[in-house]
Motif scaffolding. Structure first.
Motif, PDB file in Angstrom:
ATOM      1  N   MET A   1       0.818  -1.193   0.000  1.00 43.97           N
ATOM      2  CA  MET A   1       0.000   0.000   0.000  1.00 43.97           C
ATOM      3  C   MET A   1       0.861   1.255   0.000  1.00 43.97           C
ATOM      4  O   MET A   1       0.494   2.227  -0.625  1.00 43.97           O
ATOM      5  N   VAL A   2       1.968   1.206   0.701  1.00 42.73           N
ATOM      6  CA  VAL A   2       2.836   2.385   0.764  1.00 42.73           C
ATOM      7  C   VAL A   2       3.424   2.687  -0.612  1.00 42.73           C
ATOM      8  O   VAL A   2       3.497   3.849  -1.015  1.00 42.73           O
ATOM      9  N   ALA A   3       3.813   1.654  -1.343  1.00 46.63           N
ATOM     10  CA  ALA A   3       4.366   1.864  -2.686  1.00 46.63           C
ATOM     11  C   ALA A   3       3.317   2.498  -3.599  1.00 46.63           C
ATOM     12  O   ALA A   3       3.630   3.399  -4.387  1.00 46.63           O
ATOM     13  N   TYR A   4       2.073   2.049  -3.493  1.00 43.54           N
ATOM     14  CA  TYR A   4       0.989   2.620  -4.292  1.00 43.54           C
ATOM     15  C   TYR A   4       0.771   4.081  -3.907  1.00 43.54           C
ATOM     16  O   TYR A   4       0.671   4.954  -4.766  1.00 43.54           O
ATOM     17  N   SER A   5       0.720   4.354  -2.617  1.00 40.20           N
ATOM     18  CA  SER A   5       0.565   5.718  -2.129  1.00 40.20           C
ATOM     19  C   SER A   5       1.733   6.591  -2.587  1.00 40.20           C
ATOM     20  O   SER A   5       1.539   7.731  -3.033  1.00 40.20           O
ATOM     21  N   ASP A   6       2.956   6.065  -2.506  1.00 39.92           N
ATOM     22  CA  ASP A   6       4.136   6.805  -2.976  1.00 39.92           C
ATOM     23  C   ASP A   6       4.000   7.176  -4.450  1.00 39.92           C
ATOM     24  O   ASP A   6       4.346   8.284  -4.857  1.00 39.92           O
ATOM     25  N   ALA A   7       3.512   6.231  -5.256  1.00 41.07           N
ATOM     26  CA  ALA A   7       3.355   6.483  -6.691  1.00 41.07           C
ATOM     27  C   ALA A   7       2.328   7.586  -6.936  1.00 41.07           C
ATOM     28  O   ALA A   7       2.554   8.492  -7.755  1.00 41.07           O
ATOM     29  N   LEU A   8       1.210   7.544  -6.229  1.00 34.04           N
ATOM     30  CA  LEU A   8       0.184   8.579  -6.390  1.00 34.04           C
ATOM     31  C   LEU A   8       0.712   9.944  -5.952  1.00 34.04           C
ATOM     32  O   LEU A   8       0.485  10.953  -6.631  1.00 34.04           O
ATOM     33  N   ILE A   9       1.415   9.982  -4.846  1.00 35.06           N
ATOM     34  CA  ILE A   9       1.990  11.240  -4.369  1.00 35.06           C
ATOM     35  C   ILE A   9       3.026  11.751  -5.359  1.00 35.06           C
ATOM     36  O   ILE A   9       3.080  12.958  -5.654  1.00 35.06           O
ATOM     37  N   GLY A  10       3.835  10.868  -5.912  1.00 29.85           N
ATOM     38  CA  GLY A  10       4.831  11.266  -6.905  1.00 29.85           C
ATOM     39  C   GLY A  10       4.189  11.894  -8.130  1.00 29.85           C
ATOM     40  O   GLY A  10       4.653  12.927  -8.633  1.00 29.85           O
ATOM     41  N   GLU A  11       3.105  11.295  -8.627  1.00 28.85           N
ATOM     42  CA  GLU A  11       2.385  11.860  -9.768  1.00 28.85           C
ATOM     43  C   GLU A  11       1.858  13.242  -9.444  1.00 28.85           C
ATOM     44  O   GLU A  11       1.960  14.167 -10.246  1.00 28.85           O
ATOM     45  N   LEU A  12       1.288  13.366  -8.269  1.00 29.42           N
ATOM     46  CA  LEU A  12       0.704  14.640  -7.857  1.00 29.42           C
ATOM     47  C   LEU A  12       1.770  15.723  -7.702  1.00 29.42           C
ATOM     48  O   LEU A  12       1.573  16.872  -8.125  1.00 29.42           O
ATOM     49  N   LYS A  13       2.899  15.380  -7.137  1.00 29.70           N
ATOM     50  CA  LYS A  13       3.973  16.359  -6.975  1.00 29.70           C
ATOM     51  C   LYS A  13       4.503  16.847  -8.316  1.00 29.70           C
ATOM     52  O   LYS A  13       4.899  18.000  -8.445  1.00 29.70           O
ATOM     53  N   GLN A  14       4.519  15.984  -9.315  1.00 29.81           N
ATOM     54  CA  GLN A  14       5.023  16.359 -10.631  1.00 29.81           C
ATOM     55  C   GLN A  14       4.036  17.194 -11.432  1.00 29.81           C
ATOM     56  O   GLN A  14       4.429  17.919 -12.334  1.00 29.81           O
ATOM     57  N   ALA A  15       2.768  17.116 -11.109  1.00 27.02           N
ATOM     58  CA  ALA A  15       1.727  17.798 -11.883  1.00 27.02           C
ATOM     59  C   ALA A  15       1.666  19.285 -11.561  1.00 27.02           C
ATOM     60  O   ALA A  15       1.833  19.690 -10.415  1.00 27.02           O
ATOM     61  N   ASP A  16       1.433  20.073 -12.589  1.00 26.49           N
ATOM     62  CA  ASP A  16       1.158  21.499 -12.405  1.00 26.49           C
ATOM     63  C   ASP A  16      -0.343  21.739 -12.314  1.00 26.49           C
ATOM     64  O   ASP A  16      -0.796  22.657 -11.650  1.00 26.49           O
ATOM     65  N   VAL A  17      -1.105  20.899 -13.014  1.00 23.99           N
ATOM     66  CA  VAL A  17      -2.563  21.018 -13.079  1.00 23.99           C
ATOM     67  C   VAL A  17      -3.167  19.680 -12.705  1.00 23.99           C
ATOM     68  O   VAL A  17      -2.741  18.636 -13.183  1.00 23.99           O
TER      69      VAL A  17
END
Length: 128
Positions: A1-17
Motif C-alpha cells: 500500500m505504501v508503494a501505491y501511495s508513494d506512486a500517487l503522491i509522486g504523480e501529484l507532486k510532478q503535476a502542475d494542473v
C-alpha cells in the motif's frame, strides 16, 4: 500500500494542473475519490503539522473540478462535495481551485441540455 501511495503522491507532486471528474453519488463524493485522498494525504509528504496547524506542501498547483449531478445542488445545503473537495485540496496546499458544474442532468431533457450548456460556457471561459 505504501508503494501505491508513494506512486500517487509522486504523480501529484510532478503535476502542475490537477483535473478531477466529480460525479455526485448519494450527496457525496465517489468512494474512489475518497480512497485517493486517503492515499495522498500524508504528513511530511503532502502536508506538515506546525505549531499553527497543518500546512499544505503542494503549493503552486491549479485544480479543475468538473462536477456532474443529476439534480441542482451547487450553492445549497445539499452540496456536500464542493466544500469537502475544496477543503481537502487546500489542506494539501492547492489553493487555485476552479469548479465547473453540469447540473440538472437527470431532471428532464431540457434541464440536461441547459446544464451541459452552462458547463460548456464555463469551460470556454476557462480556456480563454
Amino acid at each position: 500500500m505504501v508503494a501505491y501511495s508513494d506512486a500517487l503522491i509522486g504523480e501529484l507532486k510532478q503535476a502542475d494542473v490537477i483535473v478531477l471528474g466529480l460525479p455526485m453519488y448519494n450527496f457525496g463524493v465517489p468512494s474512489q475519490l475518497k480512497a485517493y485522498f486517503d492515499h495522498i494525504a500524508r504528513a511530511g509528504e503532502t502536508f506538515r503539522y506546525t505549531a499553527n496547524g497543518p500546512v499544505g506542501l503542494l503549493q503552486g498547483k491549479r485544480a479543475y473540478i468538473f462536477a456532474a449531478r443529476g439534480g441542482l445542488y451547487a450553492g445549497t445545503a445539499l452540496d456536500t462535495q464542493t466544500n469537502y473537495v475544496r477543503d481537502f485540496l487546500r489542506f494539501v496546499g492547492i489553493e487555485d481551485i476552479e469548479f465547473v458544474y453540469a447540473e440538472g442532468l437527470a431532471i428532464s431533457p431540457q434541464s440536461k441540455a441547459s446544464g451541459l450548456a452552462a458547463a460548456a460556457t464555463a469551460i470556454e471561459r476557462l480556456a480563454a
